[in-house]
Scaffold this active site. Structure first.
Site, PDB file in Angstrom:
ATOM      1  N   ILE A 122      -6.916   8.188  -0.922  1.00  0.00           N
ATOM      2  CA  ILE A 122      -6.938   6.726  -0.915  1.00  0.00           C
ATOM      3  C   ILE A 122      -7.750   6.374   0.333  1.00  0.00           C
ATOM      4  O   ILE A 122      -7.537   6.943   1.402  1.00  0.00           O
ATOM      5  CB  ILE A 122      -5.508   6.133  -0.868  1.00  0.00           C
ATOM      6  CG1 ILE A 122      -5.522   4.605  -0.823  1.00  0.00           C
ATOM      7  CG2 ILE A 122      -4.685   6.686   0.261  1.00  0.00           C
ATOM      8  CD1 ILE A 122      -4.110   3.971  -0.937  1.00  0.00           C
ATOM      9  N   SER A 123      -8.714   5.472   0.203  1.00  0.00           N
ATOM     10  CA  SER A 123      -9.653   5.212   1.293  1.00  0.00           C
ATOM     11  C   SER A 123      -8.996   4.475   2.458  1.00  0.00           C
ATOM     12  O   SER A 123      -7.969   3.805   2.298  1.00  0.00           O
ATOM     13  CB  SER A 123     -10.837   4.390   0.773  1.00  0.00           C
ATOM     14  OG  SER A 123     -11.462   5.063  -0.298  1.00  0.00           O
ATOM     15  N   GLN A 124      -9.623   4.589   3.617  1.00  0.00           N
ATOM     16  CA  GLN A 124      -9.198   3.873   4.831  1.00  0.00           C
ATOM     17  C   GLN A 124      -9.129   2.369   4.523  1.00  0.00           C
ATOM     18  O   GLN A 124     -10.036   1.816   3.889  1.00  0.00           O
ATOM     19  CB  GLN A 124     -10.246   4.133   5.908  1.00  0.00           C
ATOM     20  CG  GLN A 124     -10.013   3.447   7.221  1.00  0.00           C
ATOM     21  CD  GLN A 124     -11.259   3.535   8.120  1.00  0.00           C
ATOM     22  OE1 GLN A 124     -12.374   3.662   7.646  1.00  0.00           O
ATOM     23  NE2 GLN A 124     -11.037   3.472   9.416  1.00  0.00           N
TER      24      GLN A 124
ATOM     25  N   ARG B 233       0.825  -1.221   0.000  1.00  0.00           N
ATOM     26  CA  ARG B 233       0.000   0.000   0.000  1.00  0.00           C
ATOM     27  C   ARG B 233       0.858   1.270   0.000  1.00  0.00           C
ATOM     28  O   ARG B 233       0.467   2.290  -0.548  1.00  0.00           O
ATOM     29  CB  ARG B 233      -0.917  -0.039   1.230  1.00  0.00           C
ATOM     30  CG  ARG B 233      -1.895   1.114   1.348  1.00  0.00           C
ATOM     31  CD  ARG B 233      -2.806   0.892   2.556  1.00  0.00           C
ATOM     32  NE  ARG B 233      -3.438   2.118   3.007  1.00  0.00           N
ATOM     33  CZ  ARG B 233      -4.624   2.536   2.585  1.00  0.00           C
ATOM     34  NH1 ARG B 233      -5.313   1.840   1.719  1.00  0.00           N
ATOM     35  NH2 ARG B 233      -5.126   3.662   3.039  1.00  0.00           N
TER      36      ARG B 233
END
Ligand code: SAM
Length: 248
Positions: free
Chosen positions: A67-69, A41
């Site tokens: 960028i999402s959790q 990530r």
């Protein structure tokens, strides 16, 4: 990258992310957990954010986007119940991280991003990491991508003012869509499933009262496809901008 962010340390942080943020919050799909344990990530965020890549929240990726959790990525992916041959559409490529997770679990993945720079960067990242089953497209994903429909799964990673009918229509029979929809100051993450026509099935329509968690809502529409709509959780996403989203 600073000295303390070596590969061993990053892998340790990633392992902790999966344990503390996903397993502990009841993400149980082993394929989702394995994909998120594997995917680096930190390579999907700007270099200055890498120290925070495995923390429990969204991160800025430029162009005012995020960028999402990790938990939200895992939960949305788990809801899609992907199989290795599934054809998947993602709307809102952003960094390309969610697309990489989808690519680990499904067959072909089409992902659309309205910001050219983000789309180009995501495509380069995904290709560099060997994800040759992801097709990155620049454009307005609020209309879907009818030329490659139907899809077994659709994931919308930006919040829509309503569920666009054109996206529902691009779902294959038994297809699943996960989409955040405006609901007061937050959004409601909804699971929409295309189901066989049966007497006890109902179709949700735009303007319906949002379903309570785990319930079916809607009204009949004779002759059309049938959908089951379930409210999953409250969330906060950047807006879906486009023809069937919010105005530019
Ligand atoms: N899935 C992404 C990831 O893994 O990094 C995060 C997506 S971010 C929360 C939402 C993205 O949706 C933004 O990059 C935004 O530019 C994009 N977006 C918003 N409206 C869009 C539209 N109509 N078509 C395509 N992309 C859109």
């Amino acid at each position: 990258m600073s000295a303390e962010l070596n590969e061993t340390d990053l892998a340790r942080r990633r392992h902790s992310m999966v344990g503390d943020q996903l397993r502990r919050r009841h993400i149980t799909d082993r394929r989702v957990l394995a994909a998120m344990e594997k995917i680096p990530r930190h390579l999907f965020v700007p270099p200055g954010q890498r120290h925070a890549a495995y923390e429990d929240g969204p991160l800025s990726i430029g162009a005012g986007q995020t960028i999402s959790q990790p938990y939200i990525v895992a939960r949305m992916t788990e809801l899609l119940c992907l199989t290795p041959t599934d054809r998947v559409l993602e709307i809102g490529t952003g960094s390309g991280y969610q697309a990489a997770v989808l690519a680990e679990l499904a067959g072909d993945v089409w992902t659309i991003e309205r910001h050219v720079d983000l789309a180009e960067q995501a495509e380069a990242r995904l290709t560099g990491l060997g994800y040759h089953n992801v097709h990155v497209i620049t454009g307005d994903g609020s209309m879907g991508l009818p030329e490659h429909a139907p899809y077994d799964a659709i994931v919308v990673t930006a919040a829509a003012p309503f569920v666009p009918d054109c996206l529902k229509e691009q779902l294959a029979m038994n297809g699943r869509m996960v989409i955040p929809v405006a609901s007061g100051p937050h959004q409601d993450l909804r699971l929409i499933e295309r189901v066989a026509r049966e007497e006890d099935e109902v179709i949700a329509q735009d303007g319906d009262t949002p379903a309570e968690a785990g319930e079916v809502s809607g009204a009949r529409r004779p002759g059309g496809p049938c959908f089951r709509e379930t409210s999953i959780l409250t969330c906060v996403f950047v807006p879906l901008i486009g023809e069937h989203g919010y105005p530019r």
